[in-house]
Enzyme design. Sequence first.
Site, PDB file in Angstrom:
ATOM      1  N   GLU B 278       0.829  -1.198   0.000  1.00 45.31           N
ATOM      2  CA  GLU B 278       0.000   0.000   0.000  1.00 45.31           C
ATOM      3  C   GLU B 278       0.871   1.259   0.000  1.00 45.31           C
ATOM      4  O   GLU B 278       0.561   2.249  -0.673  1.00 45.31           O
ATOM      5  CB  GLU B 278      -0.936  -0.012   1.219  1.00 45.31           C
ATOM      6  N   GLU B 281       2.098   1.659  -3.375  1.00 49.54           N
ATOM      7  CA  GLU B 281       1.007   2.136  -4.233  1.00 49.54           C
ATOM      8  C   GLU B 281       0.791   3.636  -4.039  1.00 49.54           C
ATOM      9  O   GLU B 281       0.589   4.381  -5.006  1.00 49.54           O
ATOM     10  CB  GLU B 281      -0.287   1.363  -3.920  1.00 49.54           C
ATOM     11  N   CYS B 298      -8.469  -2.026   3.984  1.00 47.19           N
ATOM     12  CA  CYS B 298      -8.344  -3.180   4.901  1.00 47.19           C
ATOM     13  C   CYS B 298      -9.660  -3.568   5.534  1.00 47.19           C
ATOM     14  O   CYS B 298      -9.799  -4.647   6.064  1.00 47.19           O
ATOM     15  CB  CYS B 298      -7.376  -2.907   6.040  1.00 47.19           C
ATOM     16  N   LYS B 357     -15.600  -9.592   7.773  1.00 50.07           N
ATOM     17  CA  LYS B 357     -14.536 -10.446   7.233  1.00 50.07           C
ATOM     18  C   LYS B 357     -15.105 -11.750   6.692  1.00 50.07           C
ATOM     19  O   LYS B 357     -14.550 -12.365   5.787  1.00 50.07           O
ATOM     20  CB  LYS B 357     -13.501 -10.733   8.316  1.00 50.07           C
ATOM     21  N   GLU B 360     -16.174 -10.779   3.353  1.00 56.94           N
ATOM     22  CA  GLU B 360     -15.006 -10.555   2.497  1.00 56.94           C
ATOM     23  C   GLU B 360     -14.417 -11.880   2.015  1.00 56.94           C
ATOM     24  O   GLU B 360     -14.081 -12.033   0.843  1.00 56.94           O
ATOM     25  CB  GLU B 360     -13.944  -9.775   3.269  1.00 56.94           C
ATOM     26  N   GLU B 365     -13.868 -12.221  -5.728  1.00 61.09           N
ATOM     27  CA  GLU B 365     -12.538 -11.678  -6.081  1.00 61.09           C
ATOM     28  C   GLU B 365     -11.442 -12.257  -5.197  1.00 61.09           C
ATOM     29  O   GLU B 365     -10.254 -12.146  -5.511  1.00 61.09           O
ATOM     30  CB  GLU B 365     -12.492 -10.159  -5.868  1.00 61.09           C
TER      31      GLU B 365
END
Lengths: 157, 573
Positions: B278, B281, B298, B357, B360, B365
Site C-alpha cells: 500500500e 502504491e 483493509c 470479514k 469478504e 474476487e
Amino acid sequence: MVTAEKDIEEILGKYPNASRDALIPVLQAVQEARGYLSREVVLRIGRHLKLPASKIYGVATFYNQFRFQAPGRNHVQVCRGTACHVKGSAAVLESVKRVLKVNPGETTKDGEFSLEVVACIGACGLAPVICVNGEFHASVTPQKIQDILDSYRGKAR
Amino acid sequence: MFEIEVNNRKIEARKGEMLLGALRRNGIHVPTLCHMENLFPTGACRLCVVEVNGQRNLVPSCAFPVYEGMTVQTHSPRVVRARKTIVELLLADHPDDCLYCVRNGNCELQKLAEQLGVRERRYTGAKSAYKLDISSPSITRDPAKCILCGRCVRVCEEVQTVSAIDFIGRGSKATVSTAFEEGLNVSSCVNCGQCVVVCPTGALREQSHVKEVLGVLNNPSKFVVVQHAPSISVSLAEEFGLKAGTDVVGKMTTALRRLGFQRVFDTSFSADLTILEEGSELVQRLTTGGKLPMLTSCSPGWIKFVETFYPDLVENLSTCKSPQQMMGAIIKSYYAQRQGIDPKSIYSVSIMPCTAKKFEAQRPEMGSDGTPDIDAVLTTRELARIIRMRGLDLAALEPQGADTPFGERSTAGKLFGATGGVLEAAIRTAHWLVTGAEMENLKVQAVRGLEGRKEARVKIGELELGVAAVNGLGNARKLLEELRAGRSDLHFIEVMTCPGGCIAGGGQPFNGDAEAVRARMQALYKIDRDEEQRVSHRNESVQRLYKEFLGKPLGEKSHHLLHTHYAPREVVM
C-alpha cells in the site's frame, strides 16, 4: 438505475428540494396514481427525498393505507370496526381469506381480487359489512362470502 | 454542579445532564435496554423509570434532566414492580429457548429477568411467528428474539449512516427488518456487525463458522492453519474474565495449537506486507499522477460502503487486499509450495474482530482459480466459545510463540488494530520508501486516539502529505462528502468501519464499553512502545517473502495475489 415513469416524476416535481417531512404526502400521491407502492417507486422516492428505502418502507408499513402489491381487478374491503367486530366480522375476514387464499394487503395470483382490512367504513348499521369495488354488502356471514365474491369474478371494475 | 437527593442520599449532578448519567456516575445502577452512550435518549424501553418528587407518573431517567432540589427513588416498590412488569411482558412474546440460545449466559434480557426475580409466567398469549434471516454471509437475524429496543436500528442509522434496517409495521406486528422485508444480503447492509454488538439478545448474531472449523480440525486429511488479527490478542482476555486490555497473544497461540490448528500465524505479518504494497502504491500514485486521495482497503465493511454509497470514489480505494486476504493468498501459494502441500488440502481459518470479514472471505474476487484465499472466519467471540468448549483455561496456559515464517511482525502491523494504526504504519514506511531513512520519532501522535476523525500534515523529505484517519462510517461519510465537494488537500485516508477501529469491531466481546475499548487501544500502543521492531519494512520474513517469491512490491506476483479491484454495487438503498 431506478426508473420511474412520467406520472411519478410529475408528483416528485411538485416537491422540489423536499426532505423527510414530504414523505407521507408523496406516498399518498403515488398510491393515488398507481394504486400501490411498488419497489421501484419506493426506491425512486428515496432518491428524491434522500431517505433510505428501509425508512420509507418502515413509515409506509406503519400506516394501514399503503399497499405494496398492485390491487386486483376487484378490491375487497372487510370492515373490522367495533360494531362489525361485535357482529362477527372476525369470522367474515377468515372466510374471505380462505376463499381468496390471500392475507390482507395481498392480491390473488390471478390478479382478480385484492383484500384490505379497514377499521370502520362508517356503515355500522349494516354490520358486519364488506365493500367490493365501492359496493356495500350488509349483514354478511361467512357462508355468504363465496357467493358474493363469485359474483364479481371475471367482472371488470 | 449541585446536589440532588437519591434514595435518601445526596449525590452530585451536573447542570443540563440527564438523571441517568448522574445516577451511573454515582454508582447507582438503573437498568436500561434502549439506552446508548453518546446518542440522544429515546425513552422507549421504560426500564430506567424512577420516582421523582412532584411527578405523578414514573419518569424515564435517561430522558429526564436533573434540577436542583429534586428527590429521586430509584428502587421503590412501585418502580421495581413497573420494571418487572415490563420484562415479564417482553418475555410473554419471547421464545423460551435460553438453553439453546447463542446468548445464553450473556443476554441482557435473561440477566434482567434474573435480577428482577421473574420466577413465573404471569402473561401468556400467542407467540409471534417469524422467519429466520440467514441470507447474509455475516449476520443472522432472528426476529423472534427481538425485543424492539431499537439499538441496532440506531447504530445502523445514526453511527454508521447505512440504514439497512428499520422498524417495520406497527404495534404487535412491529419488527426490525429491511426494506420490503427482504434478506439482509440484498439490503444496503455492509456487514459491520455493530448491530450484533449492541443487540441485548440473540436476535442478531454472527453467521457462525464454528461447526465447519470443528469439523476440519478433526479431519486428518486437512492441513488446518489459523491466523489471528492484530486486535484479537488484546480483546480475547475479556471473554475469560481478565482485565480489558490484557495482551494474551502467547496464551492464545497455545490455545489455538491445543485446539488442533497445525500452524498459527499472525495477521500482523500480512499487515506489514500490506504496508509495503500500500505504501508503494501511494508513492506510485503520488509520483505518476494516480487517483488521490488514496483510501485504505483493509476494512471490508468500508469497502462495501464505498461500493454502495460512493461508487464515484471506488477508484480511490487502494487495490490492496486486506491483511486477512493477503495472508490467505500467500498461505495457499508461497507457503504451500515451500512446504510441498497441495493448496487444496489446506484449510485456512482466520480469527477476526469482525463480521464483515466473513463476507469478504467469500467475495468471488478473494481467491484464485476457484479456491478461496480464506475458508472460514471466526470472530473473537466464536474463538472464545471454542476455547471454552474444549475446556481450556486460557489464563493458566503456558505462552508459546507463533509459527514461522508468518508469525513475525513489527509493532506497526500490530497497530492496525486501532483507528489510525494503518496510517501510522504507512507513514513510517512511506518515509523510508521516499527518503531511504527512518523517521526520527516513529510515534505519530496526531493520528492516535479514539476521536472520529484525525487529520495531520506529514513531512516526508520534500513531500508534504495531507493525511486523515476516520473511524465509524458516519464520520467517513462526512469526509467523503467533503471530497465530493472538491476538497483536495488530502493524499491518504485511512478508514475503519467501526468506531475506534478493529478493537471495537462487530466480532468483539459483548459489553465492551468505551473504557474497555480504550484499554484495548492502550494495549496496542504499549506493544509499540515496548518492542524494538517498529517498522513494517524491517520485518525479515516479509523481506524474505519478496526475495524468494514475490519479487518486489506491486510486482507481477503481488498484482496477481495481493491486489484486487472493486466495483460499484447495486443494492436496495
